[in-house]
Design a protein around this motif. Sequence first.
Motif, PDB file in Angstrom:
ATOM      1  N   PHE A   1      48.121  44.381  73.473  1.00 32.17           N
ATOM      2  CA  PHE A   1      46.696  44.264  73.175  1.00 32.17           C
ATOM      3  C   PHE A   1      46.060  45.645  73.102  1.00 32.17           C
ATOM      4  N   ASN A   2      46.376  46.503  74.079  1.00 37.21           N
ATOM      5  CA  ASN A   2      45.799  47.852  74.107  1.00 37.21           C
ATOM      6  C   ASN A   2      46.208  48.657  72.881  1.00 37.21           C
ATOM      7  N   ARG A   3      47.449  48.440  72.448  1.00 39.46           N
ATOM      8  CA  ARG A   3      47.952  49.150  71.272  1.00 39.46           C
ATOM      9  C   ARG A   3      47.129  48.794  70.029  1.00 39.46           C
ATOM     10  N   VAL A   4      46.926  47.485  69.833  1.00 37.57           N
ATOM     11  CA  VAL A   4      46.165  47.026  68.671  1.00 37.57           C
ATOM     12  C   VAL A   4      44.729  47.501  68.751  1.00 37.57           C
ATOM     13  N   ALA A   5      44.129  47.401  69.956  1.00 41.15           N
ATOM     14  CA  ALA A   5      42.744  47.835  70.124  1.00 41.15           C
ATOM     15  C   ALA A   5      42.594  49.319  69.847  1.00 41.15           C
ATOM     16  N   SER A   6      43.566  50.112  70.290  1.00 45.43           N
ATOM     17  CA  SER A   6      43.512  51.560  70.085  1.00 45.43           C
ATOM     18  C   SER A   6      43.590  51.914  68.607  1.00 45.43           C
TER      19      SER A   6
ATOM     20  N   ILE B   1      41.074  53.843  63.650  1.00 43.06           N
ATOM     21  CA  ILE B   1      40.783  53.686  62.220  1.00 43.06           C
ATOM     22  C   ILE B   1      39.283  53.574  62.008  1.00 43.06           C
ATOM     23  N   ASN B   2      38.638  52.771  62.837  1.00 37.87           N
ATOM     24  CA  ASN B   2      37.203  52.527  62.685  1.00 37.87           C
ATOM     25  C   ASN B   2      36.383  53.795  62.903  1.00 37.87           C
ATOM     26  N   ASN B   3      36.837  54.667  63.815  1.00 42.58           N
ATOM     27  CA  ASN B   3      36.069  55.863  64.158  1.00 42.58           C
ATOM     28  C   ASN B   3      36.492  57.125  63.414  1.00 42.58           C
ATOM     29  N   ASP B   4      37.800  57.245  63.088  1.00 38.01           N
ATOM     30  CA  ASP B   4      38.307  58.533  62.608  1.00 38.01           C
ATOM     31  C   ASP B   4      38.781  58.546  61.161  1.00 38.01           C
ATOM     32  N   TYR B   5      38.950  57.382  60.542  1.00 34.24           N
ATOM     33  CA  TYR B   5      39.430  57.381  59.154  1.00 34.24           C
ATOM     34  C   TYR B   5      38.464  58.182  58.292  1.00 34.24           C
ATOM     35  N   TYR B   6      38.986  58.899  57.276  1.00 35.39           N
ATOM     36  CA  TYR B   6      38.167  59.874  56.538  1.00 35.39           C
ATOM     37  C   TYR B   6      37.054  59.222  55.711  1.00 35.39           C
ATOM     38  N   ARG B   7      37.128  57.914  55.544  1.00 38.72           N
ATOM     39  CA  ARG B   7      36.045  57.186  54.888  1.00 38.72           C
ATOM     40  C   ARG B   7      35.578  56.075  55.822  1.00 38.72           C
ATOM     41  N   LYS B   8      34.336  55.634  55.638  1.00 39.18           N
ATOM     42  CA  LYS B   8      33.852  54.520  56.435  1.00 39.18           C
ATOM     43  C   LYS B   8      34.614  53.253  56.059  1.00 39.18           C
ATOM     44  N   VAL B   9      34.913  52.454  57.053  1.00 37.56           N
ATOM     45  CA  VAL B   9      35.664  51.224  56.800  1.00 37.56           C
ATOM     46  C   VAL B   9      34.809  50.022  57.179  1.00 37.56           C
TER      47      VAL B   9
END
Length: 471
Positions: A45-50, A55-63
């Motif tokens: 669970f922690n792996r998926v949440a991380s 992705i939600n915070n650091d991906y180079y475009r907004k998702v």
Amino acid sequence: MKKIINKHPYWTVILSIITGILITIAVGLIFFFNFLRGDGTNNNFNRVASVFNQINNDYYRKVDSSKLATGAIDGMLSTLDDPFSNYLTDNDATDLNDSVSGSFGGVGIQVVKKDNKIEVMSTIDGTPAQKAGLKAGDVINTVDGKSLSGKSLSKAMTLMRGKVGTKVKLGLQRGNTTFTKSITRAKIPVETVTSKMLSQKVGYIAISSVAEKTSKELKAALKRLDKAGAKSYIIDVRNNPGGLMDQALKMSSMFLKNGKTIMQVEDRNGDKESYKASKKLDGGYKVKKPVVVMINGESASAAEIFAAALHQSANVPLVGSKSYGKGTVQNITQYTDSDELKLTIAKWLTPNGTWIHKKGIIPDYKADYPAMAYITSFDEKKTYTVGQSNTDIKNLQIALKDLGYYDGTPTSDFTDQFATAVKRYQSENKLTANGQVDAKTMRSIEQKVIEELSKNDPALKMAEKVSVAKR
């Protein structure tokens, strides 16, 4: 799609609470199941949440976090390798609910996802898809030119459904042959049961799917035919993709003595629960006259429960061809008004404990449509003549052989013998008799095949004979 479904409202409440606490539905789902198991897998669970958070915070475009969550859920479901477990959103969830309620708009096919491909499981009787010649096992590659490669089952369903009267073009594959079909969408019939009296007082009942009112419709049809003097019955569940398990139980109970087993359900731990015929299920209504059930390769799910129950618990003979073979049970968990999970939760077994999944049910009396019923559509962009070799040519030979114009063994080669048969067909059907097969000749042959199949039903003739003999 119509599946064996049991709705459990309490799941909705529990999962809605968890969903509100956690970041997304996907994360909530994983957490909930890990919590229930209590097997120390919270690291997963922690792996998926991380990963989700990164992705939600650091991906180079907004998702789009909603799409990200849905993608996570789709990814989990894909690891199950189960075409009957799906996460449905928006219109797709509505389409499923419309299907089990017996009313929706579309072309009339039930589809599953197999090996990353969208495949036809069955067509519904009397719908545009059946009239267009679509068959179980056909792979849908494109919808209106849009590739379904990588698309979810939900997305494929959305693309195929639309306003009644509009057209949709399907790019299909049957075996090694590809072809297209332009189909006009229609309202899929609300009534799932039709009936009529055949010769020799045989009452004929066709059940197109198993929806919310099917058992009531079946009881009403039986009473009408009984009042009209029926001495025996044929129940036709060919091309029936199935539907609701509770309806299959009620339908079956009408034909079985109380206490006889209808089906068994086996959970993941191997524990079994038996469902038996009872007054509670059928309201005290029992069919006492001889019955025959018809099945084929597109009889699936709840239709197979019904056929197997009558066959094994009431010695009712089966006529037709081997059924589809869907032996799993799904339930629906609703997350929001527009999101729901359809998940396989158990196996279902026949009264004697057989699991028919991917095996199907073998009829006592085998009878089927002629070979031309299973040919693919022709490529109308081509013209065929002597010396050419093509799969279309073999299908054309099969069609003209069953129509009585060609007496050779069908092959892929366009021979002089076949050209003579083509000329004869063209001459008798007011076409240019040149022995070549062009688009106009192909369309004419295809229409003749459809007309002939509507008149020639060997399985029904066999069922009538069996029905009369059982009196």
